[in-house]
Design a protein around this motif. Sequence first.
Motif, PDB file in Angstrom:
ATOM      1  N   ASP A 187      82.113  68.510  47.103  1.00 32.84           N
ATOM      2  CA  ASP A 187      83.268  68.551  46.246  1.00 32.84           C
ATOM      3  C   ASP A 187      83.304  67.199  45.408  1.00 32.84           C
ATOM      4  O   ASP A 187      84.470  66.655  45.857  1.00 32.84           O
ATOM      5  N   THR A 188      82.573  66.779  44.554  1.00 33.77           N
ATOM      6  CA  THR A 188      82.766  65.559  43.845  1.00 33.77           C
ATOM      7  C   THR A 188      83.012  65.676  42.300  1.00 33.77           C
ATOM      8  O   THR A 188      83.500  64.702  41.510  1.00 33.77           O
ATOM      9  N   SER A 189      83.380  66.805  42.091  1.00 31.62           N
ATOM     10  CA  SER A 189      83.722  67.119  40.418  1.00 31.62           C
ATOM     11  C   SER A 189      85.066  66.974  40.195  1.00 31.62           C
ATOM     12  O   SER A 189      85.637  66.734  39.347  1.00 31.62           O
ATOM     13  N   THR A 190      85.954  66.836  41.468  1.00 35.69           N
ATOM     14  CA  THR A 190      87.480  66.202  41.255  1.00 35.69           C
ATOM     15  C   THR A 190      87.411  64.882  41.712  1.00 35.69           C
ATOM     16  O   THR A 190      87.591  64.679  43.229  1.00 35.69           O
ATOM     17  N   PRO A 191      86.928  63.779  40.971  1.00 32.24           N
ATOM     18  CA  PRO A 191      86.838  62.482  41.549  1.00 32.24           C
ATOM     19  C   PRO A 191      88.166  61.879  41.870  1.00 32.24           C
ATOM     20  O   PRO A 191      88.859  61.777  41.099  1.00 32.24           O
ATOM     21  N   LEU A 192      88.257  61.408  43.158  1.00 25.01           N
ATOM     22  CA  LEU A 192      89.372  61.001  43.586  1.00 25.01           C
ATOM     23  C   LEU A 192      89.577  59.646  43.997  1.00 25.01           C
ATOM     24  O   LEU A 192      89.037  59.144  45.287  1.00 25.01           O
ATOM     25  N   PHE A 193      89.640  58.663  43.268  1.00 33.33           N
ATOM     26  CA  PHE A 193      90.007  57.271  43.548  1.00 33.33           C
ATOM     27  C   PHE A 193      90.842  56.482  42.731  1.00 33.33           C
ATOM     28  O   PHE A 193      90.890  56.834  41.398  1.00 33.33           O
ATOM     29  N   ARG A 194      91.441  55.637  42.910  1.00 29.52           N
ATOM     30  CA  ARG A 194      92.518  54.686  42.327  1.00 29.52           C
ATOM     31  C   ARG A 194      92.271  53.208  42.387  1.00 29.52           C
ATOM     32  O   ARG A 194      91.554  52.859  43.494  1.00 29.52           O
ATOM     33  N   ILE A 195      92.255  52.638  41.127  1.00 29.74           N
ATOM     34  CA  ILE A 195      91.925  51.332  41.217  1.00 29.74           C
ATOM     35  C   ILE A 195      93.529  50.628  40.681  1.00 29.74           C
ATOM     36  O   ILE A 195      94.032  51.071  39.672  1.00 29.74           O
ATOM     37  N   ASP A 196      93.945  49.578  41.643  1.00 30.50           N
ATOM     38  CA  ASP A 196      95.247  49.336  41.184  1.00 30.50           C
ATOM     39  C   ASP A 196      96.258  50.361  41.164  1.00 30.50           C
ATOM     40  O   ASP A 196      97.035  50.355  40.330  1.00 30.50           O
ATOM     41  N   GLY A 197      96.054  51.313  41.938  1.00 32.94           N
ATOM     42  CA  GLY A 197      96.811  52.289  41.779  1.00 32.94           C
ATOM     43  C   GLY A 197      96.683  53.339  40.753  1.00 32.94           C
ATOM     44  O   GLY A 197      97.706  54.385  40.601  1.00 32.94           O
ATOM     45  N   GLU A 198      96.125  53.085  39.964  1.00 27.49           N
ATOM     46  CA  GLU A 198      95.553  54.160  38.845  1.00 27.49           C
ATOM     47  C   GLU A 198      94.599  55.103  38.948  1.00 27.49           C
ATOM     48  O   GLU A 198      93.531  54.554  39.225  1.00 27.49           O
ATOM     49  N   GLU A 199      94.937  56.377  38.748  1.00 22.96           N
ATOM     50  CA  GLU A 199      94.068  57.294  39.071  1.00 22.96           C
ATOM     51  C   GLU A 199      92.711  57.356  38.002  1.00 22.96           C
ATOM     52  O   GLU A 199      93.040  57.337  37.033  1.00 22.96           O
TER      53      GLU A 199
END
Length: 324
Positions: A187-199
């Motif tokens: 399930d990678t088609s909803t990429p979930l990561f944040r850089i400096d708190g930004e989605e």
Amino acid sequence: MKIDHELLEEFERMLDTRQPEDGPVPIRVLGFGEISLVFEILTEKNEGLAFKRLPIFDTEEQVARHVNAYNEYNRLLKEEVGINVPPYGTDWVFSGKKKKKITLFCVQEKLNPASIGNQVIHHVSDEEIKILVGLILKELTKVWDFNQKKVPNLEIGFDGQISNWAVVDYDENDPRVTEQARLSYVDTSTPLFRIDGEEAMEPVLFLKSAPSGLRWLLKLLFLQEVVDRYYDFRSVVTDLLANFYKEQLPEIVPSLIDLVNEFFTNEGKQFEMEPFTLEEIESYYKGDKRIWVIFQGFRRMDRFIKTKILRKKYDFYLPDKIKR
Ligand SMILES: Nc1ncnc2c1ncn2[C@@H]1O[C@H](COP(=O)(O)OP(=O)(O)O)[C@@H](O)[C@H]1O
Ligand SMILES: [Mg+2]
């Protein structure tokens, strides 16, 4: 990854979201989540690929952002976190009557449908289900280890649901899960990561399949909560356990809770996880079920108005009533 662009254009142009398998481009549905439609195209050239259709973009900038996030998410999981993901790629086409919308297809190597977790658990013993959940916990630990230790401004979110895992080398004629089994995460088609708190992905895209009149309300009520939950280890484990209600295996939940609690007193000690309780999982499940039942109900109503009354096209594939 070789993707047949013309065929995707034709598929999208001819698609009837009510009967996706009945169009001129021969496809077979492999699965669907709450939002996307996953299918394979039954032609030689497209053999071995799984397509995840996301008809939610208005501009090329939007889709470019999503593609970047998708590629980077796959890379992070594979190379930095150490979770297997199938080989991947993307393609997108203009869609809609005026060709003003964009549909993205996240493409993956097709895995054996019988090897997907929510199938596997119905064909193996309770002991093997426990082994599988134990293996998933180990994979999840990699994500939250990464979040604790590695790059300080980067946070990875994850959806540990049973239907997001495949057992590598699974043989449906001899169904087994052993301690040595390897898992792959789809399930990678909803990429979930944040850089400096930004989605990395645009968070409102989560809501794109909701009727537009309702979006503001859902955003107000649920969006932050829904997104945050994927970044919280406890919530992700809770969700995984609650899946067994949805999968009609409620009697196994207590022993899975024991397993999880034991895991967090030993291997997963560093997370200082309070013990999980049955009440907690049950009440989460009921709450979650309510959210989705309401959401799907509104979507069906929206589809009815669009297709039957306004005679317009409905962009999304809605699964039949899911038994929960
Ligand atoms: N690469 C794949 N090969 C075979 N089936 C897949 C593949 N990817 C997804 N599926 C099927 O489609 C379902 C939904 O896919 P997933 O990527 O989890 O999307 P969603 O975000 O909608 O949950 C999976 O649970 C699985 O049954
Ligand atoms: Mg999924």
